[in-house]
Write a protein that holds these residues in place. Structure first.
Motif, PDB file in Angstrom:
ATOM      1  N   LEU A 182       0.825  -1.209   0.000  1.00 33.86           N
ATOM      2  CA  LEU A 182       0.000   0.000   0.000  1.00 33.86           C
ATOM      3  C   LEU A 182       0.861   1.261   0.000  1.00 33.86           C
ATOM      4  N   TRP A 183       2.035   1.207   0.650  1.00 33.38           N
ATOM      5  CA  TRP A 183       2.941   2.361   0.658  1.00 33.38           C
ATOM      6  C   TRP A 183       3.366   2.719  -0.769  1.00 33.38           C
ATOM      7  N   MET A 202       0.143   9.671  -5.229  1.00 31.90           N
ATOM      8  CA  MET A 202       0.484  11.045  -4.834  1.00 31.90           C
ATOM      9  C   MET A 202       1.423  11.740  -5.823  1.00 31.90           C
ATOM     10  N   TYR A 249       1.855   1.976  -3.618  1.00 33.75           N
ATOM     11  CA  TYR A 249       0.708   2.464  -4.381  1.00 33.75           C
ATOM     12  C   TYR A 249       0.297   3.869  -3.947  1.00 33.75           C
ATOM     13  N   SER A 250       0.460   4.169  -2.679  1.00 35.52           N
ATOM     14  CA  SER A 250       0.177   5.523  -2.195  1.00 35.52           C
ATOM     15  C   SER A 250       1.133   6.526  -2.826  1.00 35.52           C
TER      16      SER A 250
END
Length: 163
Positions: free
Chosen positions: A117-118, A125, A120-121
């Motif tokens: 998830l990091w 962004m 993909y975040s």
């Protein structure tokens, strides 16, 4: 010019003042920024205080301070600190110092996180980060500074006179 290397020295201020001393016209440096976001990311264990990965990726024998096995402390600069360092080193002239801010996503760190998830975040962004950096420099993690040396008599501080 130097990019992300001053913090690899054991005395970063000395590196900056030596660059300034030998420069004929100007100094350009791009270094980690001691911003609100950088400090928060270290507290949340997302950012680094020491560059362990650089030593780890070099079989734990080099890549740290002065290319030793000791990880570098990530020295983050502020505008005030750069100005104070230069003005105290050369108090006779009013040099021009300009600052630029940017956001750099640590892609390698994000790829190696257990939680994807990091990563993909970061991807989500990335398109808006330049705008955020322009509007809110305190959220940036990169500081570039340009120091133009001025040596004309008009650039001497007013309380000094040169013979």
């Amino acid at each position: 010019m130097i990019h992300a290397a001053i913090h690899h020295a054991s005395v970063p201020h000395k590196v900056l003042t030596e660059m300034y001393r030998v420069a004929k016209i100007a100094v350009l440096a791009i270094e980690p920024y001691d911003s609100l976001l950088s400090r928060l990311s270290v507290r949340l264990r997302f950012g680094q205080t020491y560059e362990h990965a650089a030593v780890y990726c070099n079989e734990c024998v080099k890549g740290g301070v002065m290319n030793t096995a000791i990880p570098n402390f990530v020295y983050r600069w502020t505008e005030a600190e750069v100005s104070k360092t230069i003005h105290s080193f050369e108090p006779r002239f009013q040099d021009e110092i300009r600052f630029f801010h940017d956001v750099q996503i640590p892609w390698e760190q994000l790829k190696h996180r257990k939680n994807p998830l990091w990563h993909y975040s970061g991807l989500a962004m990335s398109p808006i980060l330049p705008t955020i950096g322009d509007l809110f420099p305190c959220l940036c993690n990169i500081l570039a500074f340009f120091i133009k040396k001025k040596r004309a008599s008009k650039d001497t501080l007013p309380w000094l006179c040169q013979d």
